[in-house]
Scaffold this motif. Structure first.
Motif, PDB file in Angstrom:
ATOM      1  N   LEU A   1       0.830  -1.199   0.000  1.00  0.00           N
ATOM      2  CA  LEU A   1       0.000   0.000   0.000  1.00  0.00           C
ATOM      3  C   LEU A   1       0.866   1.252   0.000  1.00  0.00           C
ATOM      4  CD1 LEU A   1      -2.811   1.210   0.077  1.00  0.00           C
ATOM      5  CD2 LEU A   1      -2.784   1.004   2.582  1.00  0.00           C
ATOM      6  N   ILE A   2       2.002   1.201   0.681  1.00  0.00           N
ATOM      7  CA  ILE A   2       2.914   2.346   0.699  1.00  0.00           C
ATOM      8  C   ILE A   2       3.439   2.643  -0.697  1.00  0.00           C
ATOM      9  CG2 ILE A   2       5.153   3.148   1.545  1.00  0.00           C
ATOM     10  CD1 ILE A   2       4.609   1.710   4.151  1.00  0.00           C
ATOM     11  N   GLU A   3       3.776   1.597  -1.454  1.00  0.00           N
ATOM     12  CA  GLU A   3       4.266   1.797  -2.820  1.00  0.00           C
ATOM     13  C   GLU A   3       3.192   2.428  -3.698  1.00  0.00           C
ATOM     14  OE1 GLU A   3       7.507  -1.555  -3.932  1.00  0.00           O
ATOM     15  OE2 GLU A   3       5.556  -2.355  -3.323  1.00  0.00           O
ATOM     16  N   LEU A   4       1.953   1.976  -3.550  1.00  0.00           N
ATOM     17  CA  LEU A   4       0.869   2.564  -4.344  1.00  0.00           C
ATOM     18  C   LEU A   4       0.650   4.017  -3.970  1.00  0.00           C
ATOM     19  CD1 LEU A   4      -1.729  -0.355  -4.417  1.00  0.00           C
ATOM     20  CD2 LEU A   4      -0.181   0.368  -6.243  1.00  0.00           C
ATOM     21  N   LEU A   5       0.764   4.337  -2.697  1.00  0.00           N
ATOM     22  CA  LEU A   5       0.620   5.724  -2.265  1.00  0.00           C
ATOM     23  C   LEU A   5       1.759   6.583  -2.816  1.00  0.00           C
ATOM     24  CD1 LEU A   5      -0.535   5.233   1.432  1.00  0.00           C
ATOM     25  CD2 LEU A   5      -1.906   6.121  -0.478  1.00  0.00           C
ATOM     26  N   GLN A   6       2.949   6.012  -2.898  1.00  0.00           N
ATOM     27  CA  GLN A   6       4.073   6.738  -3.483  1.00  0.00           C
ATOM     28  C   GLN A   6       3.851   6.984  -4.974  1.00  0.00           C
ATOM     29  OE1 GLN A   6       7.329   4.143  -2.416  1.00  0.00           O
ATOM     30  NE2 GLN A   6       7.755   5.245  -0.498  1.00  0.00           N
ATOM     31  N   MET A   7       3.205   6.033  -5.653  1.00  0.00           N
ATOM     32  CA  MET A   7       2.965   6.173  -7.091  1.00  0.00           C
ATOM     33  C   MET A   7       1.815   7.127  -7.391  1.00  0.00           C
ATOM     34  SD  MET A   7       3.349   2.184  -8.277  1.00  0.00           S
ATOM     35  CE  MET A   7       3.010   2.541 -10.011  1.00  0.00           C
TER      36      MET A   7
ATOM     37  N   ALA B   1      -4.806   7.581  -4.457  1.00  0.00           N
ATOM     38  CA  ALA B   1      -5.015   6.144  -4.221  1.00  0.00           C
ATOM     39  C   ALA B   1      -5.935   5.973  -3.013  1.00  0.00           C
ATOM     40  CB  ALA B   1      -3.680   5.441  -3.997  1.00  0.00           C
ATOM     41  N   SER B   2      -7.156   6.460  -3.158  1.00  0.00           N
ATOM     42  CA  SER B   2      -8.134   6.386  -2.082  1.00  0.00           C
ATOM     43  C   SER B   2      -8.685   4.967  -1.982  1.00  0.00           C
ATOM     44  CB  SER B   2      -9.281   7.362  -2.355  1.00  0.00           C
ATOM     45  OG  SER B   2      -9.971   6.981  -3.538  1.00  0.00           O
TER      46      SER B   2
ATOM     47  N   PRO C   1       2.332  -4.323 -14.646  1.00  0.00           N
ATOM     48  CA  PRO C   1       3.029  -3.200 -14.011  1.00  0.00           C
ATOM     49  C   PRO C   1       3.205  -2.010 -14.947  1.00  0.00           C
ATOM     50  CG  PRO C   1       4.119  -5.274 -13.489  1.00  0.00           C
ATOM     51  CD  PRO C   1       3.100  -5.578 -14.550  1.00  0.00           C
ATOM     52  N   THR C   2       3.349  -2.257 -16.257  1.00  0.00           N
ATOM     53  CA  THR C   2       3.502  -1.162 -17.205  1.00  0.00           C
ATOM     54  C   THR C   2       2.248  -0.302 -17.246  1.00  0.00           C
ATOM     55  OG1 THR C   2       4.985  -2.496 -18.572  1.00  0.00           O
ATOM     56  CG2 THR C   2       3.969  -0.585 -19.609  1.00  0.00           C
TER      57      THR C   2
ATOM     58  N   GLY D   1      -0.779   4.594 -15.577  1.00  0.00           N
ATOM     59  CA  GLY D   1      -1.870   5.221 -14.845  1.00  0.00           C
ATOM     60  C   GLY D   1      -1.355   6.190 -13.799  1.00  0.00           C
ATOM     61  N   ALA D   2      -0.263   5.836 -13.113  1.00  0.00           N
ATOM     62  CA  ALA D   2       0.317   6.715 -12.104  1.00  0.00           C
ATOM     63  C   ALA D   2       0.831   7.997 -12.734  1.00  0.00           C
ATOM     64  CB  ALA D   2       1.448   5.991 -11.373  1.00  0.00           C
ATOM     65  N   THR D   3       1.436   7.881 -13.916  1.00  0.00           N
ATOM     66  CA  THR D   3       1.936   9.068 -14.605  1.00  0.00           C
ATOM     67  C   THR D   3       0.783   9.981 -15.018  1.00  0.00           C
ATOM     68  OG1 THR D   3       3.851   7.840 -15.445  1.00  0.00           O
ATOM     69  CG2 THR D   3       3.276   9.876 -16.581  1.00  0.00           C
ATOM     70  N   LEU D   4      -0.297   9.386 -15.546  1.00  0.00           N
ATOM     71  CA  LEU D   4      -1.457  10.188 -15.925  1.00  0.00           C
ATOM     72  C   LEU D   4      -2.070  10.877 -14.713  1.00  0.00           C
ATOM     73  CD1 LEU D   4      -3.137   7.722 -18.462  1.00  0.00           C
ATOM     74  CD2 LEU D   4      -2.058   9.925 -19.005  1.00  0.00           C
ATOM     75  N   ALA D   5      -2.124  10.171 -13.586  1.00  0.00           N
ATOM     76  CA  ALA D   5      -2.672  10.765 -12.373  1.00  0.00           C
ATOM     77  C   ALA D   5      -1.819  11.942 -11.911  1.00  0.00           C
ATOM     78  CB  ALA D   5      -2.768   9.708 -11.276  1.00  0.00           C
ATOM     79  N   LYS D   6      -0.504  11.810 -12.014  1.00  0.00           N
ATOM     80  CA  LYS D   6       0.387  12.902 -11.624  1.00  0.00           C
ATOM     81  C   LYS D   6       0.244  14.103 -12.552  1.00  0.00           C
ATOM     82  CE  LYS D   6       3.905  10.039  -9.357  1.00  0.00           C
ATOM     83  NZ  LYS D   6       5.294   9.527  -9.416  1.00  0.00           N
ATOM     84  N   GLU D   7      -0.183  13.847 -13.804  1.00  0.00           N
ATOM     85  CA  GLU D   7      -0.393  14.937 -14.753  1.00  0.00           C
ATOM     86  C   GLU D   7      -1.724  15.645 -14.523  1.00  0.00           C
ATOM     87  OE1 GLU D   7       1.693  16.176 -16.917  1.00  0.00           O
ATOM     88  OE2 GLU D   7       3.246  14.739 -16.328  1.00  0.00           O
ATOM     89  N   GLY D   8      -2.487  15.188 -13.530  1.00  0.00           N
ATOM     90  CA  GLY D   8      -3.710  15.891 -13.172  1.00  0.00           C
ATOM     91  C   GLY D   8      -4.992  15.222 -13.597  1.00  0.00           C
ATOM     92  N   ILE D   9      -4.894  14.066 -14.261  1.00  0.00           N
ATOM     93  CA  ILE D   9      -6.111  13.362 -14.664  1.00  0.00           C
ATOM     94  C   ILE D   9      -6.699  12.668 -13.440  1.00  0.00           C
ATOM     95  CG2 ILE D   9      -7.042  11.467 -16.049  1.00  0.00           C
ATOM     96  CD1 ILE D   9      -5.021  12.130 -18.178  1.00  0.00           C
ATOM     97  N   PRO D  10      -7.958  12.969 -13.105  1.00  0.00           N
ATOM     98  CA  PRO D  10      -8.562  12.320 -11.917  1.00  0.00           C
ATOM     99  C   PRO D  10      -8.558  10.811 -12.066  1.00  0.00           C
ATOM    100  CG  PRO D  10      -9.901  14.168 -12.662  1.00  0.00           C
ATOM    101  CD  PRO D  10      -8.858  13.940 -13.728  1.00  0.00           C
TER     102      PRO D  10
END
Length: 290
Positions: A127-133, A138-139, A164-165, A170-179
């Motif tokens: 869960l910590i890794e997912l929160l970091q990503m 990651a609610s 994993p790819t 998905g993590a990158t898109l989320a960081k770019e602001g996509i909900p």
């Protein structure tokens, strides 16, 4: 996680018959990974080995290494069980195959048709890794939705991703602001369409068998060339998917861009008092059709 297989030594075991070396890269799995990608359990894997339904793994020290031939055999067992065959029936069938009866012809087709199309290996995330990503995106609701879609699988207090790819994308898109909720909704909406595409591609591969009697195996002499043809079709089908997806994305983004720019320019011209006669930008789908 298993590492890519090293280059075989001169006396290393050769690839299974009817599987061209250039067309059939070998995936390797631990017993846990094998169970996961084959939609079964480690307990079942052990039980099938004990009954002679599944070949033992290659031993590397204390670690057993499985490959795609084991995945294909497990998929065959799962399929036969779903059709009502008992393990005793399946054991008789496998015994006939292994003793060289006519059913041996199907072994090369097992991996060519039923083998995995992806070379990715599942990966476990805490869960910590997912929160970091994903950060606070990651609610619990997002994680539950990802599990419902099969993007993540619960494993105790951790989660397993089959791709994993895709998770990293998905993590990158989320960081770019996509909900994240919107992204998961898009995946759910697109999945039925991908299922239709997948069915069409599998039909392309399996159609190689159409020239034979549906109730009979291909002649043994035809099997090597047939399996080789199927292995050639598989990557070409994936090229077709990528090409068509790129085309569709270009059209969709072009249409959206044209409509958005036209709306902005119309508003600006309206504010200036000019007549809002707007020509759509070139390069969009609608412009090309005029």
């Amino acid at each position: 996680m298993p590492k890519p297989p090293p280059s075989p030594a001169p006396d290393a075991p050769q690839q299974p018959a009817n599987m061209p070396a250039s067309a059939a890269p070998r995936n390797e799995y631990t017993v846990d990974e094998l169970a996961r990608v084959s939609d079964t359990t480690v307990r079942n894997v052990r039980a099938y080995q004990d009954r002679g339904l599944l070949a033992p793994p290659e031993k590397r020290g204390r670690v057993g290494v499985y490959d795609d031939t084991h995945v294909s055999r497990l998929k065959l067992i799962n399929h036969l069980l779903a059709r009502g065959y008992t393990l005793a029936n399946i054991q008789d069938l496998i015994k006939a195959v292994d003793e060289g009866h006519d059913l041996r012809s199907i072994l090369g087709l097992e991996t060519a048709i039923g083998g995995r199309w992806s070379r990715e290996h599942p990966r476990k995330y805490s869960l910590i890794e997912l929160l970091q990503m994903f950060g606070d995106k990651a609610s619990p609701a997002a994680l539950a939705k990802a599990v419902d879609l099969g993007l993540l699988e619960r494993d105790g207090l951790s989660f397993v991703s089959a791709s994993p790819t895709a998770l990293a994308a998905g993590a990158t898109l989320a960081k770019e602001g996509i909900p994240l909720a919107d992204l998961l909704e898009a995946v759910g909406a697109a999945r039925p369409h991908f299922s239709v595409v997948a069915k069409a591609l599998v039909d392309l591969v399996v159609r190689q068998l159409d020239r034979y009697d549906p109730d009979a195996l291909p002649p043994p002499a035809d099997v090597p060339a047939l399996v080789d043809a199927i292995w050639r079709v598989r990557p070409l089908a994936m090229v077709l998917v990528e090409s068509e997806m790129n085309r569709a994305l270009e059209e969709a983004s072009g249409d959206y861009l044209g409509d958005r720019v036209a709306a902005i320019m119309a508003k600006k011209l309206g504010e200036s008092g000019a007549k809002p006669s707007i020509a759509r930008p070139t390069g969009t789908k609608k412009t090309r059709k005029q």
